[in-house]
Design an enzyme around this catalytic site. Sequence first.
Site, PDB file in Angstrom:
ATOM      1  N   GLU A  36       0.832  -1.202   0.000  1.00 27.18           N
ATOM      2  CA  GLU A  36       0.000   0.000   0.000  1.00 27.18           C
ATOM      3  C   GLU A  36       0.870   1.257   0.000  1.00 27.18           C
ATOM      4  OE1 GLU A  36      -2.472   2.487   3.288  1.00 27.18           O
ATOM      5  OE2 GLU A  36      -2.174   0.352   3.621  1.00 27.18           O
ATOM      6  N   ASP A  40       0.795   3.805  -3.176  1.00 30.66           N
ATOM      7  CA  ASP A  40       0.373   5.198  -2.983  1.00 30.66           C
ATOM      8  C   ASP A  40       1.337   6.139  -3.702  1.00 30.66           C
ATOM      9  OD1 ASP A  40      -1.161   7.371  -1.558  1.00 30.66           O
ATOM     10  OD2 ASP A  40       0.815   7.668  -0.655  1.00 30.66           O
ATOM     11  N   ASP A 109      -6.973   0.978   0.259  1.00 27.48           N
ATOM     12  CA  ASP A 109      -5.642   0.420   0.520  1.00 27.48           C
ATOM     13  C   ASP A 109      -5.346  -0.752  -0.413  1.00 27.48           C
ATOM     14  OD1 ASP A 109      -5.424   2.261   2.552  1.00 27.48           O
ATOM     15  OD2 ASP A 109      -5.678   0.799   4.185  1.00 27.48           O
ATOM     16  N   GLU A 112      -4.301   0.504  -3.870  1.00 28.62           N
ATOM     17  CA  GLU A 112      -2.901   0.948  -3.857  1.00 28.62           C
ATOM     18  C   GLU A 112      -1.947  -0.246  -3.814  1.00 28.62           C
ATOM     19  OE1 GLU A 112      -3.425   5.287  -1.703  1.00 28.62           O
ATOM     20  OE2 GLU A 112      -2.981   3.544  -0.449  1.00 28.62           O
TER      21      GLU A 112
END
Length: 141
Positions: A36, A40, A109, A112
């Site tokens: 994650e 991101d 999450d 990502e």
Amino acid sequence: MKRLQERIAYQFNDLGLLERALTHRSLGAKNNERLEFLGDAILGFEVADNLYAQMPDASEGQLSRMRAHMVKRETLAQIARELRLSSILKLGSGELRSGGQTRDSILADAVEAIIAAVYLDGGMGEARALVRRLLGDRLTK
């Protein structure tokens, strides 16, 4: 897993990466948190790169606001719902009982983490292409 790979238009060489991307921390130490984090950053970069190219007259503030809108939790959760991730997320029993599979934060999450898993499996070009596919028209609005 096969259907998800079809939906994201990417076939993993290492399915373990995809499984990890779909595993919430409530299930144990081998979870998607590190993915994650990486996803991101990749997502933010790809969105920023697209906005920079598409909006040559936009100010830094305008670009930042547009990027924030595209990478926010609600947008990513909507993408997760479009991918039907809630039915394949791997959650601990407590998260399942509390409806974690429909919680925006957990869904976002996972998106990502999938981006990072594609990056680790196929490289930056594949990850960037995935971001463009996932965001679709949102990138050109």
